[in-house]
Design a protein around this motif. Structure first.
Motif, short mmCIF file in Angstrom:
data_model
loop_
_atom_site.label_atom_id
_atom_site.label_comp_id
_atom_site.label_asym_id
_atom_site.label_seq_id
_atom_site.Cartn_x
_atom_site.Cartn_y
_atom_site.Cartn_z
N ARG A 436 -0.19 12.96 1.11
CA ARG A 436 -0.57 12.03 2.44
C ARG A 436 0.23 12.08 2.93
O ARG A 436 1.30 11.01 2.02
CB ARG A 436 -1.64 11.85 2.54
N ASP A 437 0.98 12.39 4.03
CA ASP A 437 1.50 12.11 5.46
C ASP A 437 0.97 10.16 5.40
O ASP A 437 0.00 9.41 4.89
CB ASP A 437 2.31 12.82 6.03
N ALA A 438 2.40 9.71 6.66
CA ALA A 438 2.26 8.82 7.00
C ALA A 438 0.92 8.09 8.25
O ALA A 438 0.75 7.61 8.62
CB ALA A 438 3.54 8.35 7.89
N GLY A 439 0.43 9.68 8.60
CA GLY A 439 -0.94 9.12 9.39
C GLY A 439 -2.22 9.43 8.36
O GLY A 439 -2.83 9.95 9.51
N PHE A 440 -2.02 9.82 6.92
CA PHE A 440 -3.26 10.25 6.20
C PHE A 440 -3.53 11.36 6.34
O PHE A 440 -5.05 11.75 5.55
CB PHE A 440 -4.45 8.98 6.47
N ALA A 441 -2.70 12.51 6.91
CA ALA A 441 -3.28 13.81 6.91
C ALA A 441 -2.37 14.10 5.74
O ALA A 441 -1.28 13.98 4.96
CB ALA A 441 -2.33 14.21 8.26
N THR A 442 -3.00 15.55 4.78
CA THR A 442 -2.70 16.12 3.84
C THR A 442 -2.16 17.57 4.29
O THR A 442 -1.94 17.74 5.43
CB THR A 442 -3.93 16.59 2.93
N ASP A 452 -9.84 5.78 -2.92
CA ASP A 452 -8.62 5.93 -4.30
C ASP A 452 -8.59 7.06 -4.32
O ASP A 452 -7.75 7.73 -5.37
CB ASP A 452 -10.33 5.29 -5.30
N ALA A 453 -9.16 8.71 -4.05
CA ALA A 453 -9.38 9.66 -4.20
C ALA A 453 -7.01 9.85 -3.52
O ALA A 453 -6.28 10.52 -4.29
CB ALA A 453 -9.65 10.48 -3.32
N ALA A 454 -6.71 8.86 -2.67
CA ALA A 454 -5.18 9.33 -1.99
C ALA A 454 -4.47 7.92 -3.07
O ALA A 454 -3.63 8.27 -3.21
CB ALA A 454 -5.64 9.74 -1.01
N ARG A 455 -4.81 6.77 -2.71
CA ARG A 455 -4.54 5.13 -3.11
C ARG A 455 -4.86 5.42 -4.54
O ARG A 455 -3.58 4.95 -4.77
CB ARG A 455 -5.22 4.38 -2.36
N GLY A 456 -5.74 5.75 -5.00
CA GLY A 456 -5.69 5.51 -6.29
C GLY A 456 -6.71 4.25 -6.78
O GLY A 456 -7.26 3.39 -5.85
N GLN A 457 -6.98 3.98 -8.04
CA GLN A 457 -8.36 3.50 -8.10
C GLN A 457 -7.63 1.53 -7.60
O GLN A 457 -6.89 1.27 -8.12
CB GLN A 457 -8.72 3.15 -9.71
N ALA A 487 -6.23 0.36 13.16
CA ALA A 487 -5.29 0.70 12.41
C ALA A 487 -5.12 0.32 10.74
O ALA A 487 -3.97 -0.33 10.94
CB ALA A 487 -4.91 1.99 11.98
N PRO A 488 -5.62 -1.28 10.04
CA PRO A 488 -5.47 -3.00 9.68
C PRO A 488 -4.30 -2.19 8.56
O PRO A 488 -2.98 -3.48 8.34
CB PRO A 488 -6.47 -2.60 9.04
N ILE A 489 -3.97 -1.32 7.88
CA ILE A 489 -3.35 -0.19 6.88
C ILE A 489 -2.70 0.50 7.46
O ILE A 489 -3.36 1.85 7.70
CB ILE A 489 -3.76 -0.66 5.68
N GLY A 490 -1.18 0.91 6.43
CA GLY A 490 -1.12 2.56 6.04
C GLY A 490 -0.94 2.90 5.18
O GLY A 490 -1.24 2.46 4.00
N PRO A 491 -1.43 4.56 4.66
CA PRO A 491 -1.33 5.37 3.75
C PRO A 491 -0.67 4.17 2.36
O PRO A 491 -0.54 4.55 1.17
CB PRO A 491 -1.14 6.64 3.93
N TYR A 492 0.74 3.70 2.64
CA TYR A 492 1.47 3.48 1.73
C TYR A 492 2.02 1.96 1.71
O TYR A 492 2.83 1.23 0.54
CB TYR A 492 2.68 3.64 2.43
N ASP A 493 1.59 0.74 2.28
CA ASP A 493 0.63 -0.17 2.14
C ASP A 493 0.17 -0.83 0.86
O ASP A 493 -0.49 -0.05 0.06
CB ASP A 493 0.33 -0.96 3.30
#
Length: 498
Positions: A436-442, A452-457, A487-493
């Motif tokens: 996914r990108d910085a906006g959670f988009a695939t 967890d599907a994108a971040r991992g466990q 939006a408390p976090i970003g996908p890469y936090d």
């Protein structure tokens, strides 16, 4: 700051647990009912209302911890509940299941026991339900846009509730027969009674969220069809591909994954089964894996009446105090913690030839092979001690009797066998999670991924934060490019680490 000297005059007091002999005979939560309220007001007084509260930073939700601590100390429960729900959709879940990284980041924890943040949070959430503060919040008007959320774990439910409250029509698709994901069938009843989950789902239904259970997207409903039917899709299926134990004897009967074992025990509690077909009753049980899931298996096996239970942890036994050189404050330290299941194992002496202080865990231990009888049933686990680099220590091999071996080694990413990933054409990261990108988009327009599907466990608190953040991203796409959702976090936090 209600009591400027509270952190100096009041010691930390955690909520009391029921006696071991009592609680192992039932599946109720391990804590003394109603014991929180007499404690939490004085414990909230220990909060220093720091100028720079690191508990905020340690919590991915950004919970307003000093605010609601102050309100609890004044016994203003309604206002405390408002502050708590402003950042957390499901505090009754996190108050029971989160390992509380906020407490590791508490400024008081630099040289004293931290404020009992998790206990205060749980007390506020329970009081909110008891006093009728947790009311449905339906939208003022509908947007006319529809969203599909695939998965009803904490990330999916948080995203669905946020988007529903924003006015979108949300349908949650769940492959199991009941909602909740791992909270339903992975978390034992003694850690969180399912009534907490049920009443939150009923609140969401009253707000307008729609639910479809026993529906596997990619098989029962085509993935491409689902995308065409909705204006946006959120993938929140969790990391359900379990890690394997690649040792001789893995194929023996009686060797099972934790997530084959735990759901059956939960179904017994739900009344679906009289007894579990994988019950530990009368068996020597060996659990491979030293994490939370392994502890859940331990507590379950004890309640089922196992003859013995041993848990193998490949890591060395950690210390009881923070190592400031390797894990400085405010990072979450790896410490020796006596979870309720380990307390039960110690009191009942569950491990074979247990030492006086044994809590069923064997640290720095690795399974070498499994052996069985002529019928192909597992009968023993051969293990060896390992050093800090996980290398076997010569001359330390030993054998444990085993009639049931449970593998609790963690999870790798989303399931790819159901057709969801392939049906949508989703790109994956090298580790198997959804890219996914910085906006959670695939890579597929209108399809987002969270949890967890994108971040991992990860932890439940990160899953809820992901759900809230992806909801803001979806809302922004469906409106005019703006959103009022947090939006408390970003996908890469990532969590704070040394």
């Amino acid at each position: 700051m209600a009591d400027p000297k509270g952190f100096l005059t009041t010691p930390r007091r955690d909520r009391p647990r029921r006696p071991v002999e009592e609680r192992v005979r039932d599946w109720d939560e391990v804590y003394v009912p109603g014991a929180l309220l007499p404690l939490v007001s004085e414990q909230a007084d220990r909060c220093m209302d720091c100028g720079v509260p690191f508990c905020h930073e340690a919590c991915p939700l950004g919970n307003l911890i000093p605010d609601w601590n102050d309100l609890v100390s004044r016994e203003d429960w309604r206002a405390a509940a408002e502050r708590l729900h402003a950042t957390n959709n499901f505090p009754e879940f996190t108050g029971r299941l989160c390992p509380a990284p906020c407490e590791a980041g508490c400024v008081l924890a630099i040289n004293q026991p931290a404020v009992t943040i998790k206990d205060v949070e749980c007390a506020i959430a329970d009081r909110a339900w008891a006093e009728g503060f947790a009311v449905p919040v339906p939208p003022d008007r509908l947007s006319g846009r529809t969203v599909a959320v695939v998965g009803s774990g904490p990330a999916g439910l948080a995203a669905a509730q946020q988007l529903t409250r924003a006015g979108h029509t949300v349908t949650v698709y769940e492959r199991d027969d009941r909602l909740g994901g791992l909270m339903r069938y992975g978390i034992p009843e003694f850690k969180m009674e399912k009534r907490h989950l049920e009443r939150r789902i009923e609140q969401m239904r009253a707000e307008g969220t729609l639910f479809r259970t026993s529906t596997t997207v990619g098989r029962d409903v085509g993935a491409a069809e689902l995308r065409a039917r909705h204006d946006a899709v959120v993938i929140a299926t969790g990391a359900t591909v379990w890690r394997e134990l690649a040792v001789p004897g893995r194929e023996l009967t009686g060797v099972h994954q934790a997530m084959e074992y735990l759901p059956l025990a939960n179904r017994v509690c739900a009344g679906d089964l009289v007894t579990s077909p994988l019950s530990a009753a009368g068996r020597d049980v060996v659990i491979v894996g030293g994490g939370d899931t392994g502890a859940d298996c331990l507590g379950t096996a004890v309640r089922e009446g196992a003859a013995s239970v041993t848990q193998l942890d490949i890591y060395e036994r950690p210390g009881t105090v923070r190592d400031e050189e390797t894990e400085p404050w405010p990072t979450y330290p790896k410490l020796y913690r006596l979870f309720p299941a380990h307390e039960e194992a110690r009191a009942l002496r569950t491990a074979p030839a247990a030492a006086e202080d044994s809590d069923a865990r064997l640290f720095a231990a690795s399974a070498l092979r499994l052996t069985g009888d002529a019928a192909g049933r597992v009968r023993a686990v051969h293990l060896v001690e390992v050093d800090a680099e996980r290398r076997p220590v010569p001359g330390t091999e030993r054998v444990l009797p085993a009639g049931l071996v449970l593998l609790a080694l963690g999870f790798l990413g989303p399931d790819r066998a159901d057709g969801l990933v392939s049906g949508l054409g989703l790109e994956l990261e090298p580790r198997g999670t959804i890219a996914r990108d910085a906006g959670f988009a695939t890579n597929v327009p209108g399809v987002f991924a969270a949890g967890d599907a994108a971040r991992g466990q990860s932890l439940i608190v990160w899953a809820i934060a992901e759900g809230r953040a992806v909801a803001a991203a979806v809302d922004r796409r469906l409106t005019d490019g703006t959103t009022r959702l947090p939006a408390p976090i970003g996908p890469y936090d990532r969590p704070m680490r040394a």
